[in-house]
Design a protein around this motif. Structure first.
Motif, PDB file in Angstrom:
ATOM      1  N   LYS A  61       0.842  -1.191   0.000  1.00 17.91           N
ATOM      2  CA  LYS A  61       0.000   0.000   0.000  1.00 17.91           C
ATOM      3  C   LYS A  61       0.881   1.246   0.000  1.00 17.91           C
ATOM      4  N   VAL A  62       0.538   2.210  -0.859  1.00 17.00           N
ATOM      5  CA  VAL A  62       1.288   3.459  -0.949  1.00 17.00           C
ATOM      6  C   VAL A  62       0.312   4.621  -0.853  1.00 17.00           C
ATOM      7  N   SER A  63       0.651   5.583   0.002  1.00 12.88           N
ATOM      8  CA  SER A  63      -0.131   6.808   0.126  1.00 12.88           C
ATOM      9  C   SER A  63       0.823   7.958   0.403  1.00 12.88           C
ATOM     10  N   ALA A  64       0.300   9.170   0.517  1.00 10.24           N
ATOM     11  CA  ALA A  64       1.133  10.324   0.819  1.00 10.24           C
ATOM     12  C   ALA A  64       1.825  10.174   2.161  1.00 10.24           C
ATOM     13  N   ALA A  65       1.274   9.333   3.025  1.00  8.30           N
ATOM     14  CA  ALA A  65       1.875   9.100   4.342  1.00  8.30           C
ATOM     15  C   ALA A  65       3.027   8.107   4.287  1.00  8.30           C
ATOM     16  N   SER A  66       3.218   7.446   3.150  1.00  7.94           N
ATOM     17  CA  SER A  66       4.303   6.464   3.035  1.00  7.94           C
ATOM     18  C   SER A  66       5.651   7.184   2.969  1.00  7.94           C
ATOM     19  N   HIS A  91       5.157  -5.202   6.788  1.00 11.69           N
ATOM     20  CA  HIS A  91       4.240  -5.344   7.915  1.00 11.69           C
ATOM     21  C   HIS A  91       4.567  -4.401   9.061  1.00 11.69           C
ATOM     22  N   ARG A  92       5.485  -3.481   8.819  1.00  5.07           N
ATOM     23  CA  ARG A  92       5.794  -2.459   9.808  1.00  5.07           C
ATOM     24  C   ARG A  92       4.708  -1.378   9.783  1.00  5.07           C
ATOM     25  N   PRO A  93       4.637  -0.518  10.795  1.00  7.20           N
ATOM     26  CA  PRO A  93       3.615   0.534  10.803  1.00  7.20           C
ATOM     27  C   PRO A  93       3.689   1.475   9.597  1.00  7.20           C
ATOM     28  N   ALA A  94       4.905   1.744   9.099  1.00  9.52           N
ATOM     29  CA  ALA A  94       5.057   2.670   7.965  1.00  9.52           C
ATOM     30  C   ALA A  94       5.990   2.063   6.922  1.00  9.52           C
ATOM     31  N   PRO A  95       5.506   1.134   6.098  1.00 11.83           N
ATOM     32  CA  PRO A  95       6.372   0.524   5.084  1.00 11.83           C
ATOM     33  C   PRO A  95       6.913   1.572   4.123  1.00 11.83           C
ATOM     34  N   ARG A 151      13.381  12.684  -8.587  1.00 17.76           N
ATOM     35  CA  ARG A 151      12.261  12.734  -7.629  1.00 17.76           C
ATOM     36  C   ARG A 151      10.919  13.039  -8.300  1.00 17.76           C
ATOM     37  N   PRO A 152      10.833  14.011  -9.212  1.00 18.89           N
ATOM     38  CA  PRO A 152       9.543  14.209  -9.889  1.00 18.89           C
ATOM     39  C   PRO A 152       9.077  12.978 -10.670  1.00 18.89           C
ATOM     40  N   LEU A 153      10.010  12.251 -11.292  1.00 14.48           N
ATOM     41  CA  LEU A 153       9.630  11.030 -12.004  1.00 14.48           C
ATOM     42  C   LEU A 153       9.097   9.977 -11.042  1.00 14.48           C
ATOM     43  N   VAL A 154       9.734   9.853  -9.877  1.00 17.67           N
ATOM     44  CA  VAL A 154       9.273   8.903  -8.867  1.00 17.67           C
ATOM     45  C   VAL A 154       7.880   9.284  -8.377  1.00 17.67           C
ATOM     46  N   ASN A 155       7.684  10.553  -8.026  1.00 24.48           N
ATOM     47  CA  ASN A 155       6.383  10.989  -7.529  1.00 24.48           C
ATOM     48  C   ASN A 155       5.293  10.800  -8.571  1.00 24.48           C
ATOM     49  N   GLN A 156       5.661  10.992  -9.839  1.00 23.26           N
ATOM     50  CA  GLN A 156       4.690  10.794 -10.921  1.00 23.26           C
ATOM     51  C   GLN A 156       4.263   9.332 -10.994  1.00 23.26           C
ATOM     52  N   ARG A 157       5.199   8.429 -10.856  1.00 21.01           N
ATOM     53  CA  ARG A 157       4.858   7.000 -10.889  1.00 21.01           C
ATOM     54  C   ARG A 157       4.048   6.592  -9.664  1.00 21.01           C
ATOM     55  N   LEU A 158       4.398   7.155  -8.523  1.00 19.84           N
ATOM     56  CA  LEU A 158       3.682   6.811  -7.298  1.00 19.84           C
ATOM     57  C   LEU A 158       2.323   7.494  -7.226  1.00 19.84           C
ATOM     58  N   GLU A 159       2.158   8.588  -7.967  1.00 17.96           N
ATOM     59  CA  GLU A 159       0.942   9.404  -7.958  1.00 17.96           C
ATOM     60  C   GLU A 159       0.672   9.978  -6.566  1.00 17.96           C
ATOM     61  N   GLN A 161       2.489  12.959  -3.436  1.00 19.93           N
ATOM     62  CA  GLN A 161       3.501  13.911  -2.993  1.00 19.93           C
ATOM     63  C   GLN A 161       3.861  13.509  -1.562  1.00 19.93           C
ATOM     64  N   PRO A 162       4.909  12.689  -1.386  1.00 22.62           N
ATOM     65  CA  PRO A 162       5.211  12.142  -0.062  1.00 22.62           C
ATOM     66  C   PRO A 162       5.541  13.225   0.956  1.00 22.62           C
ATOM     67  N   ARG A 163       5.124  12.987   2.196  1.00 21.79           N
ATOM     68  CA  ARG A 163       5.342  13.950   3.272  1.00 21.79           C
ATOM     69  C   ARG A 163       6.690  13.776   3.948  1.00 21.79           C
ATOM     70  N   ARG A 164       7.312  12.600   3.765  1.00 21.65           N
ATOM     71  CA  ARG A 164       8.577  12.334   4.451  1.00 21.65           C
ATOM     72  C   ARG A 164       9.516  11.610   3.503  1.00 21.65           C
ATOM     73  N   GLN A 165      10.711  12.174   3.322  1.00 20.27           N
ATOM     74  CA  GLN A 165      11.682  11.598   2.403  1.00 20.27           C
ATOM     75  C   GLN A 165      13.051  11.545   3.065  1.00 20.27           C
ATOM     76  N   LEU A 166      13.753  10.445   2.845  1.00 17.87           N
ATOM     77  CA  LEU A 166      15.047  10.188   3.476  1.00 17.87           C
ATOM     78  C   LEU A 166      16.099   9.950   2.404  1.00 17.87           C
ATOM     79  N   LEU A 167      17.333  10.390   2.693  1.00 17.21           N
ATOM     80  CA  LEU A 167      18.478  10.109   1.830  1.00 17.21           C
ATOM     81  C   LEU A 167      19.486   9.300   2.622  1.00 17.21           C
ATOM     82  N   TRP A 168      19.817   8.095   2.123  1.00 10.59           N
ATOM     83  CA  TRP A 168      20.795   7.204   2.766  1.00 10.59           C
ATOM     84  C   TRP A 168      21.987   7.005   1.841  1.00 10.59           C
ATOM     85  N   GLY A 169      23.185   6.955   2.422  1.00  5.68           N
ATOM     86  CA  GLY A 169      24.376   6.655   1.646  1.00  5.68           C
ATOM     87  C   GLY A 169      25.479   6.116   2.528  1.00  5.68           C
TER      88      GLY A 169
END
Length: 287
Positions: A61-66, A91-95, A151-159, A161-169
Motif C-alpha cells: 500500500k502506498v499513500s502520501a503518508a508512506s 508489515h511495519r507501521p510505515a512501510p 524525484r519528480p519522475l518517482v512521484n509521478q509514478r507513485l501518484e 507527494q510524499p510527506r517524508r523523504q530520506l536520503l541514505w548513503g
C-alpha cells in the motif's frame, strides 16, 4: 522473530561480506516474489557521461503518508536487500517506498561515476579524487539531478507527494548525504550517513551557517559507523579511531533545529557497514 534478534542476525551475516571491487551485481529480490513490486527508470547526466538506473520498490500500500527512502549506490543497495527483509518491512507501521539510485552497469559498484557524483567541489579547475585520481567534484550536479529530475519522475509514478523523504548513503555516499544536509537541508526530511568518508580532502563537511539554512525545516540525521573501521582507507583500523566522527557529531549536535543520533555497530568494518546500515535505517524509518 524479535526486533533485536532480527537485527543481530543481519549484522552477523553482514560481518562476513567483503565484496571484491569488480563484483557483479546480484539482487535476488528482483527475481523472487515479495511484498514489494519493483520497476525501473533510466536517465543520463546532463553531460551524457553517466548513465543512471533507478529501482522503484513499492510496498503493498502506498499513500502520501508512506515514507520514501532514496538509497545511493543503488546497485549495491538492491543487492543488500532480501525477500525476508522486504516482507518484514511491509508489515511495519510505515512501510517505506524504496528508490535505489544506481547506474546502468552490471557491476555492484560503479566506482568512477560514484566518485564524481558523491564528492563535493573543492576550489577551482579540474578536480581529481585523492584516492583514485579519477574526476571528482560533481556532488551538486548529482543532487540537482536527484531532486529536480529523479524525484519528480518517482512521484509521478507513485501518484503522490510524499510527506517524508530520506536520503541514505554509505562511504562516499555517506559523504554526499552530509554534504546535502549541510548545504541544502530543505531537500530531505531525514538523512542517514553510514561510514561517511570524512577523511576526503582533509575534511570538507562544514556546519557553519547550517542553522540559518534550516529556516523552518527540522531535519533529522542518523550517523552510523562500525567500530572496526579505520579513520581512512590508508590507515589500519584502531580501537576508538573515531575522532573525526566525534568532532562532526559535536558540531552538528550544537545546531539548533537539527536532531542528530549516532549509532555504532560493534565489530563491523567498512564494507559490511553498507548492508548493515541500510537494514538498520529502513527498520528505523518504518516504525
Amino acid at each position: 522473530m524479535g526486533r533485536a534478534c532480527w537485527l543481530a542476525l543481519f549484522f552477523v551475516q553482514c560481518a562476513c561480506a567483503q565484496p571484491a571491487p569488480d563484483q557483479l551485481m546480484d539482487a535476488p529480490v528482483l527475481r523472487e516474489a515479495s511484498d514489494y513490486q519493483f520497476s525501473t527508470l533510466e536517465l543520463d547526466s546532463a553531460d551524457g557521461a553517466r548513465h543512471y538506473r533507478v529501482w522503484l520498490g513499492r510496498p503493498l500500500k502506498v499513500s502520501a503518508a508512506s515514507p520514501v527512502a532514496y538509497l545511493l549506490d543503488g546497485n549495491a543497495a538492491m543487492a543488500a536487500l532480501d525477500t525476508e527483509l522486504l516482507n518484514h518491512l511491509s508489515h511495519r507501521p510505515a512501510p517505506p517506498v524504496l528508490v535505489a539510485v544506481g547506474y546502468a552497469t552490471p557491476l555492484r559498484i560503479e566506482r568512477n561515476a560514484r566518485t564524481f557524483d558523491y564528492t563535493p567541489r573543492v576550489g577551482e579547475g579540474a578536480q581529481r579524487d585523492p584516492l583514485t585520481d579519477v574526476p571528482s567534484g560533481g556532488a551538486d550536479q548529482f543532487l540537482d539531478l536527484l531532486t529536480e529530475q529523479i524525484r519528480p519522475l518517482v512521484n509521478q509514478r507513485l501518484e503522490i507527494q510524499p510527506r517524508r523523504q530520506l536520503l541514505w548513503g554509505h562511504s562516499y555516499g555517506g559523504l554526499l548525504v552530509l554534504h546535502a544536509l549541510t548545504t541544502r537541508p530543505q531537500a530531505f526530511d531525514d538523512y542517514a550517513a553510514a561510514s561517511p568518508s570524512l577523511w576526503w580532502n582533509n575534511g570538507v563537511i562544514q556546519t557553519d551557517g547550517l542553522a540559518q539554512r534550516l529556516r523552518a525545516k527540522r531535519p533529522t540525521l542518523l550517523l552510523m559507523r562500525g567500530d572496526a573501521e579505520p579513520a581512512s582507507p590508508t590507515r589500519a583500523a584502531k580501537p576508538q579511531d573515531d575522532g573525526a566522527v566525534k568532532r562532526l557529531l559535536a558540531s552538528l549536535q550544537s545546531v539548533e533545529g537539527l536532531t542528530v543520533r549516532y549509532q555504532a555497530f560493534p565489530g563491523l568494518g567498512h564494507g559490511p557497514m553498507l548492508p548493515a546500515s541500510l537494514r538498520y535505517t529502513l527498520e528505523q524509518m518504518s516504525q
